[in-house]
Design an enzyme around this catalytic site. Sequence first.
Site, PDB file in Angstrom:
ATOM      1  CG  HIS A 162      -2.511   0.742  -7.553  1.00  0.00           C
ATOM      2  ND1 HIS A 162      -2.944   1.413  -6.429  1.00  0.00           N
ATOM      3  CD2 HIS A 162      -2.713  -0.579  -7.299  1.00  0.00           C
ATOM      4  CE1 HIS A 162      -3.395   0.532  -5.542  1.00  0.00           C
ATOM      5  NE2 HIS A 162      -3.260  -0.677  -6.048  1.00  0.00           N
ATOM      6  NE  ARG A 216      -3.831  -1.273  -0.008  1.00  0.00           N
ATOM      7  CZ  ARG A 216      -4.438  -1.572  -1.139  1.00  0.00           C
ATOM      8  NH1 ARG A 216      -3.749  -2.123  -2.119  1.00  0.00           N
ATOM      9  NH2 ARG A 216      -5.697  -1.317  -1.318  1.00  0.00           N
TER      10      ARG A 216
END
Length: 308
Positions: A271, A223
């Site tokens: 991402h 993350r």
Amino acid sequence: MNIVYKSEPARGRQWAQLLAQLAPEATFRQWPEVGDPQQVDYLIAWQPPQNIMQTFPNLKVLFSVGAGVDQFDYASLPPELPVVRMIEPGLTQGMVEYVTFAVLALHRGMPRYLQQQRQQRWQEQPTPVAGACRIGVMGAGTLGEAVLRPLVAFGYPCASWSRSAKTIDGVRCYAGDAQLGAFLASSDILVCLLPLTASTEGILNAALFNQLPPGAALVQVGRGRQLNHQHLLDALDSGQLSAAVIDVTSPEPLPPGHAFWQHPAIWLTPHIASQTRPESAVQALLDNIRRFERGEAMIGTIERTRGY
């Protein structure tokens, strides 16, 4: 079953087609078209609406469209509401592919060769054999175990680290704070697959980097808020780290002019390491809804005290 989907619209249209085929009895709507909010049973979302329970007072289950669940405000959710992260083979396969690519690229020195190409420099660099390149994976859950399998098969000495003890074939498993230092010291390429919790926010920092072998490399697919950007830049510039492959950042996207865009030792991707694939994700969602309606445990239900 009455389902509302709140995520990427184009993908939602694929979900609608698949659900019409696989569960014609279901009612499926895309946000903001939700029909009667009191009739909504299941919400699947990445960024959920504010005041979820006020919006959908009879919600039975909150599903994440991805593997992460840290985007939800648990303080606003009743403790009895199940929160379920996405576990589906397409998402897992994507992460396996990305981490395998990243580890192979770092082991074979591909970031350095890319720099040489830009400099029009033809120069061979020494490459250690796989057996001399130690891989450490932080996070030994479903994704961590999956990415380790091909790395073991390639002949890399592999280790994992997690909060609780695990056993994985062919992998040396470390657990807990007491064993973190030994795990880091044996990781020439460190892969972060940790969930975001209070204890993992900011974990990729100078103190951690300094426990890695000099010249180690980082693959960050956990993350964004786990990584201290300045500490990574300092570690790269000092030589403590040799390279980094970064797929998640905070914020996303990074602003123009951020140092990561141009740093020669950083490969940055937007991402994309692992994304749910509509065909397998819809089937996983339906399987979990049917489990719930039969009174069975759902796959991927989180423990709120742990955050994953």
